[in-house]
Design a protein around this motif. Structure first.
Motif, PDB file in Angstrom:
ATOM      1  N   THR A  54       0.820  -1.166   0.000  1.00 37.15           N
ATOM      2  CA  THR A  54       0.000   0.000   0.000  1.00 37.15           C
ATOM      3  C   THR A  54       0.863   1.227   0.000  1.00 37.15           C
ATOM      4  OG1 THR A  54      -0.240  -0.522   2.159  1.00 37.15           O
ATOM      5  CG2 THR A  54      -2.261   0.165   1.143  1.00 37.15           C
ATOM      6  N   ALA A  55       0.341   1.636  -1.183  1.00 33.39           N
ATOM      7  CA  ALA A  55       0.948   2.966  -1.227  1.00 33.39           C
ATOM      8  C   ALA A  55       0.417   3.732  -0.052  1.00 33.39           C
ATOM      9  CB  ALA A  55       0.540   3.670  -2.515  1.00 33.39           C
ATOM     10  N   ALA A  64      -2.453   2.150 -13.568  1.00 28.60           N
ATOM     11  CA  ALA A  64      -1.495   3.227 -13.859  1.00 28.60           C
ATOM     12  C   ALA A  64      -2.211   4.483 -14.319  1.00 28.60           C
ATOM     13  CB  ALA A  64      -0.495   2.759 -14.920  1.00 28.60           C
ATOM     14  N   ALA A 116      -4.083   6.035 -11.322  1.00 29.62           N
ATOM     15  CA  ALA A 116      -3.117   6.642 -10.398  1.00 29.62           C
ATOM     16  C   ALA A 116      -2.561   7.941 -10.943  1.00 29.62           C
ATOM     17  CB  ALA A 116      -1.976   5.659 -10.122  1.00 29.62           C
ATOM     18  N   ARG A 141      -2.768   3.386  -6.858  1.00 31.69           N
ATOM     19  CA  ARG A 141      -1.346   3.591  -6.548  1.00 31.69           C
ATOM     20  C   ARG A 141      -0.734   2.341  -5.928  1.00 31.69           C
ATOM     21  NH1 ARG A 141      -1.222   8.545  -2.739  1.00 31.69           N
ATOM     22  NH2 ARG A 141       0.955   7.899  -2.574  1.00 31.69           N
ATOM     23  N   THR A 142      -1.484   1.703  -5.048  1.00 32.84           N
ATOM     24  CA  THR A 142      -0.990   0.479  -4.418  1.00 32.84           C
ATOM     25  C   THR A 142      -0.763  -0.615  -5.456  1.00 32.84           C
ATOM     26  OG1 THR A 142      -2.123   0.979  -2.342  1.00 32.84           O
ATOM     27  CG2 THR A 142      -1.515  -1.311  -2.730  1.00 32.84           C
ATOM     28  N   VAL A 145      -0.099  -0.273  -8.594  1.00 30.57           N
ATOM     29  CA  VAL A 145       1.079   0.079  -9.392  1.00 30.57           C
ATOM     30  C   VAL A 145       2.366  -0.192  -8.621  1.00 30.57           C
ATOM     31  CG1 VAL A 145       2.338   2.005 -10.429  1.00 30.57           C
ATOM     32  CG2 VAL A 145      -0.127   1.772 -10.820  1.00 30.57           C
ATOM     33  N   GLU A 146       2.411   0.220  -7.371  1.00 33.71           N
ATOM     34  CA  GLU A 146       3.648   0.177  -6.601  1.00 33.71           C
ATOM     35  C   GLU A 146       3.945  -1.196  -5.999  1.00 33.71           C
ATOM     36  OE1 GLU A 146       3.317   3.311  -3.733  1.00 33.71           O
ATOM     37  OE2 GLU A 146       3.048   4.859  -5.266  1.00 33.71           O
ATOM     38  N   GLU A 147       2.894  -1.973  -5.719  1.00 29.18           N
ATOM     39  CA  GLU A 147       3.122  -3.243  -5.027  1.00 29.18           C
ATOM     40  C   GLU A 147       2.791  -4.478  -5.855  1.00 29.18           C
ATOM     41  OE1 GLU A 147       1.301  -3.322  -1.191  1.00 29.18           O
ATOM     42  OE2 GLU A 147       2.103  -1.355  -0.597  1.00 29.18           O
ATOM     43  N   GLY A 149       1.365  -3.091 -11.365  1.00 29.08           N
ATOM     44  CA  GLY A 149       0.379  -2.446 -12.224  1.00 29.08           C
ATOM     45  C   GLY A 149      -0.783  -3.322 -12.636  1.00 29.08           C
TER      46      GLY A 149
END
Length: 260
Positions: A8-9, A110, A113, A142-143, A145-147, A150
């Motif tokens: 988590t973003a 993506a 976000a 965002r989560t 994408v980041e974790e 995507g």
């Protein structure tokens, strides 16, 4: 779209979304009271026959929003999750308009976000609690994408780990987008199965627990697809249309005092 078997973003600083409801919040259904049970399922109520009749009866009616969107091609797990969040406490007609407006702007984690939260909020402005939902949806994107590289995985733990996502949305996503046998219990499924006498449960979470034990798996995904339009047009909350109901001879009409 995968076809279900028949059968988590950093989180934003906003407060928890008021969109989370009893039907959308995780719950532990272990140790349910004895009254939360199937009432003679299969003997007192023939659920196979009921759902077969309802399949035919709902053909003239608009489809449940998430199933309609999937048919239009918005059938990825991420798209279904975004649409389900939009749908919370929002009519299907409004959900469809807001979700289509969102997907015209962005359809992937993506892309969502990359949107400003304000733009996301404007896209879903017709839905209830839209501002809180916009923050929630942006944080989820965002989560992912980041974790998760995507792409939203078809994983119950991941879905339930997102703020404001409960069993109803998780199960609808897993059932519609991922082809997993899951039961999406919304207020229609809860109300109707209890009205039939097939389930005796006080909350949607407890109805889910009973249905997971009693409902044949071939109906797990389709029960939501069928009972949402049935509950909106025939087995309505007030003054249900019992006189023309296709399952009136099977239904116990629990709690019904007046009908049409």
């Amino acid at each position: 779209m995968k076809t279900p078997a028949s059968g988590t973003a950093a989180k934003p600083s906003q407060p928890a979304s008021p969109a989370t409801t009893a039907a959308d919040a995780p719950a532990d259904t272990r140790g349910a009271a004895p009254s939360e049970s199937a009432a003679g399922a299969g003997a007192a109520f023939d659920v196979d026959e009921a759902l077969r009749r309802i399949e035919a009866a709902v053909q003239p009616f608009p489809k449940a929003a998430l199933f309609e969107l999937a048919q239009e091609g918005f059938d990825s797990a991420f798209e279904q999750l975004m649409a389900c969040i939009v749908s919370i406490r929002t009519r299907d007609e409004t959900t469809l308009v807001a979700a289509r407006r969102l997907f015209a702007l962005a359809r992937t984690p993506a892309a969502v976000a990359a949107l400003e939260v304000r733009a996301l909020d404007e896209a879903i402005a017709d839905s209830t609690y839209h501002e809180a939902k916009a923050w929630q949806m942006h944080a989820i994107a965002r989560t992912v994408v980041e974790e998760h590289g995507g792409e939203l995985p078809c994983d119950e733990a991941v879905l339930l780990g997102f703020r404001g996502v409960g069993p109803k949305c998780a199960n609808l996503v897993l059932g519609i987008a991922c082809g997993q046998p899951r039961i999406g219990v919304d207020i229609h499924v809860h109300r109707i199965t209890n009205r039939w006498g097939y389930v005796q449960a006080r909350t949607p979470e407890l109805s889910l627990a009973v249905l997971q034990r009693e409902l044949p798996r071939r109906w797990w995904v389709d029960i939501n697809r069928l009972l949402v339009p049935f509950g909106k047009h025939v087995c309505t909350p007030a003054l249900p249309r019992c006189s023309t109901c296709p399952v009136r001879d099977l239904c116990a009409r629990v709690g019904v005092t007046k009908h049409r």
